[in-house]
Design a protein around this motif. Sequence first.
Motif, PDB file in Angstrom:
ATOM      1  N   GLU A 157       0.833  -1.201   0.000  1.00  0.00           N
ATOM      2  CA  GLU A 157       0.000   0.000   0.000  1.00  0.00           C
ATOM      3  C   GLU A 157       0.871   1.257   0.000  1.00  0.00           C
ATOM      4  N   ARG A 158       0.473   2.235  -0.800  1.00  0.00           N
ATOM      5  CA  ARG A 158       1.103   3.558  -0.785  1.00  0.00           C
ATOM      6  C   ARG A 158       0.005   4.590  -0.566  1.00  0.00           C
ATOM      7  N   VAL A 159       0.043   5.250   0.570  1.00  0.00           N
ATOM      8  CA  VAL A 159      -1.014   6.196   0.921  1.00  0.00           C
ATOM      9  C   VAL A 159      -0.998   7.384  -0.041  1.00  0.00           C
ATOM     10  N   LEU A 160      -2.190   7.714  -0.570  1.00  0.00           N
ATOM     11  CA  LEU A 160      -2.351   8.861  -1.462  1.00  0.00           C
ATOM     12  C   LEU A 160      -2.845  10.090  -0.701  1.00  0.00           C
ATOM     13  N   TYR A 161      -3.856   9.879   0.159  1.00  0.00           N
ATOM     14  CA  TYR A 161      -4.400  10.993   0.937  1.00  0.00           C
ATOM     15  C   TYR A 161      -5.315  10.468   2.037  1.00  0.00           C
ATOM     16  N   TYR A 162      -5.624  11.341   2.982  1.00  0.00           N
ATOM     17  CA  TYR A 162      -6.593  11.052   4.044  1.00  0.00           C
ATOM     18  C   TYR A 162      -7.837  11.894   3.776  1.00  0.00           C
ATOM     19  N   GLU A 163      -8.989  11.216   3.698  1.00  0.00           N
ATOM     20  CA  GLU A 163     -10.228  11.901   3.327  1.00  0.00           C
ATOM     21  C   GLU A 163     -11.209  11.913   4.497  1.00  0.00           C
ATOM     22  N   PRO A 164     -11.461  13.077   5.095  1.00  0.00           N
ATOM     23  CA  PRO A 164     -12.361  13.150   6.253  1.00  0.00           C
ATOM     24  C   PRO A 164     -13.795  12.735   5.931  1.00  0.00           C
ATOM     25  N   PHE A 165     -14.498  12.243   6.933  1.00  0.00           N
ATOM     26  CA  PHE A 165     -15.937  12.013   6.858  1.00  0.00           C
ATOM     27  C   PHE A 165     -16.638  13.335   7.140  1.00  0.00           C
ATOM     28  N   VAL A 166     -17.663  13.627   6.371  1.00  0.00           N
ATOM     29  CA  VAL A 166     -18.474  14.830   6.570  1.00  0.00           C
ATOM     30  C   VAL A 166     -19.920  14.389   6.745  1.00  0.00           C
ATOM     31  N   SER A 167     -20.598  14.949   7.728  1.00  0.00           N
ATOM     32  CA  SER A 167     -22.003  14.591   7.945  1.00  0.00           C
ATOM     33  C   SER A 167     -22.909  15.455   7.073  1.00  0.00           C
ATOM     34  N   TYR A 168     -23.964  14.830   6.547  1.00  0.00           N
ATOM     35  CA  TYR A 168     -24.985  15.554   5.802  1.00  0.00           C
ATOM     36  C   TYR A 168     -26.268  15.471   6.612  1.00  0.00           C
ATOM     37  N   ILE A 169     -26.678  16.627   7.172  1.00  0.00           N
ATOM     38  CA  ILE A 169     -27.796  16.670   8.114  1.00  0.00           C
ATOM     39  C   ILE A 169     -28.859  17.626   7.588  1.00  0.00           C
ATOM     40  N   PRO A 170     -30.057  17.144   7.267  1.00  0.00           N
ATOM     41  CA  PRO A 170     -31.115  18.024   6.734  1.00  0.00           C
ATOM     42  C   PRO A 170     -31.535  19.060   7.775  1.00  0.00           C
ATOM     43  N   TYR A 171     -32.167  20.122   7.286  1.00  0.00           N
ATOM     44  CA  TYR A 171     -32.450  21.299   8.127  1.00  0.00           C
ATOM     45  C   TYR A 171     -33.312  20.990   9.342  1.00  0.00           C
ATOM     46  N   ASN A 172     -34.183  19.971   9.273  1.00  0.00           N
ATOM     47  CA  ASN A 172     -35.106  19.700  10.374  1.00  0.00           C
ATOM     48  C   ASN A 172     -34.591  18.633  11.331  1.00  0.00           C
ATOM     49  N   HIS A 173     -33.335  18.220  11.183  1.00  0.00           N
ATOM     50  CA  HIS A 173     -32.766  17.181  12.045  1.00  0.00           C
ATOM     51  C   HIS A 173     -32.278  17.793  13.354  1.00  0.00           C
ATOM     52  N   THR A 174     -32.348  17.020  14.424  1.00  0.00           N
ATOM     53  CA  THR A 174     -31.971  17.539  15.747  1.00  0.00           C
ATOM     54  C   THR A 174     -30.492  17.933  15.831  1.00  0.00           C
ATOM     55  N   LEU A 175     -29.625  17.309  15.032  1.00  0.00           N
ATOM     56  CA  LEU A 175     -28.192  17.624  15.085  1.00  0.00           C
ATOM     57  C   LEU A 175     -27.838  18.880  14.292  1.00  0.00           C
ATOM     58  N   GLN A 176     -28.806  19.449  13.577  1.00  0.00           N
ATOM     59  CA  GLN A 176     -28.545  20.618  12.753  1.00  0.00           C
ATOM     60  C   GLN A 176     -28.094  21.812  13.592  1.00  0.00           C
ATOM     61  N   LYS A 177     -28.479  21.835  14.845  1.00  0.00           N
ATOM     62  CA  LYS A 177     -28.146  22.985  15.707  1.00  0.00           C
ATOM     63  C   LYS A 177     -26.683  23.002  16.134  1.00  0.00           C
ATOM     64  N   LEU A 178     -25.969  21.894  15.983  1.00  0.00           N
ATOM     65  CA  LEU A 178     -24.571  21.810  16.409  1.00  0.00           C
ATOM     66  C   LEU A 178     -23.648  22.408  15.351  1.00  0.00           C
ATOM     67  N   ASP A 179     -22.588  23.082  15.823  1.00  0.00           N
ATOM     68  CA  ASP A 179     -21.603  23.630  14.890  1.00  0.00           C
ATOM     69  C   ASP A 179     -20.728  22.524  14.319  1.00  0.00           C
ATOM     70  N   LYS A 180     -20.256  21.639  15.190  1.00  0.00           N
ATOM     71  CA  LYS A 180     -19.466  20.485  14.779  1.00  0.00           C
ATOM     72  C   LYS A 180     -19.933  19.265  15.544  1.00  0.00           C
ATOM     73  N   LEU A 181     -19.704  18.091  14.959  1.00  0.00           N
ATOM     74  CA  LEU A 181     -20.161  16.854  15.581  1.00  0.00           C
ATOM     75  C   LEU A 181     -19.015  16.120  16.263  1.00  0.00           C
ATOM     76  N   THR A 182     -19.390  15.262  17.194  1.00  0.00           N
ATOM     77  CA  THR A 182     -18.473  14.272  17.742  1.00  0.00           C
ATOM     78  C   THR A 182     -19.020  12.897  17.380  1.00  0.00           C
ATOM     79  N   VAL A 183     -18.210  11.892  17.503  1.00  0.00           N
ATOM     80  CA  VAL A 183     -18.669  10.533  17.211  1.00  0.00           C
ATOM     81  C   VAL A 183     -19.817  10.153  18.128  1.00  0.00           C
ATOM     82  N   GLU A 184     -19.779  10.639  19.356  1.00  0.00           N
ATOM     83  CA  GLU A 184     -20.827  10.313  20.326  1.00  0.00           C
ATOM     84  C   GLU A 184     -22.185  10.879  19.927  1.00  0.00           C
ATOM     85  N   ASP A 185     -22.216  11.878  19.051  1.00  0.00           N
ATOM     86  CA  ASP A 185     -23.486  12.448  18.601  1.00  0.00           C
ATOM     87  C   ASP A 185     -24.228  11.535  17.631  1.00  0.00           C
ATOM     88  N   LEU A 186     -23.529  10.559  17.073  1.00  0.00           N
ATOM     89  CA  LEU A 186     -24.111   9.728  16.023  1.00  0.00           C
ATOM     90  C   LEU A 186     -24.974   8.611  16.590  1.00  0.00           C
TER      91      LEU A 186
END
Length: 313
Positions: A157-186
Amino acid sequence: MTITQLHYVLAVAEHKNFTKAAQKVFVTQPTLSMQIQKLEDELDILIFDRSKKPIELTEVGRKIVSQARNIVNESNRIKDIVDQEKGFIGGEFKLGIIPTVMPTLLPMFLHNFLKKYSKVKLTIEEIHTEAMIEKLEEGHLDAGIAATPLNNDLIKERVLYYEPFVSYIPYNHTLQKLDKLTVEDLDVNEILLLQDGHCFKDSVINLCKASKDYLDNNMRLQSGSFETLIKLADEGLGMTLLPYLHTLDLNGDRSKNLKMFEEPTPAREVSLIYHRSELKMQIIEALQSVIAGVVKGAIAFQNVQIISPKPAK
């Protein structure tokens, strides 16, 4: 015994049919059959059980095929040595790319690579990780691009890059109010997932520390594409997680539904993988150089936590 005969044996072992194997190696079926028969006579054994439909390898035949792959690979290395000595970067090259990387990464590097290395005849296949590893081991692919680490002794294996996970949260979801997420929020029960076979699904499950048995006992919406997952989330059916590069082309309204994780950001490691025999390394190194050059401007994340793509036990 000749290298050509071993090529013929490998073709029949792959296709389990003499006619298809002959077409694969561009000879007539009688020629292929005769050469394999000559090899069997010389060794005084049967490599194939021709009474079975489809044709099967005998017990000793399986051992011969395994060794034949090693011999054919080593014979190919001679041409590699000559190409490297001449500084030649060209010829046929078969590359596999996993489905969750192909749509975003391929348009970023393909034009630049073909322009810079016009003598390379590149064949690209979209393929899941397990099938990719099998084809690499059997010599049907020269390299692959996949999420790693894979912990496979036959694969480098030769590492090319590290690609972060990004959450997609619709406007009416309870997590929408958070600025950033933690794993525990999932809550894995609220996450829309890709179908089985996609390593990104396994990474999300590993991130949530949830077992597949737990998921299987619940009614879940799954899809083969991130675009469908986004549309389902927009309909209020949950949230989803996306690889960072998939978020770059989202329009204004959808981009408002994206939320990053707190550091260290969960991410997947994307690597160029190839067989440990290291054939066609000059092309592999050229690919790595071109891809690294185009992604460094798109992904500049350093403080990340690598999430394994291996399915949780």
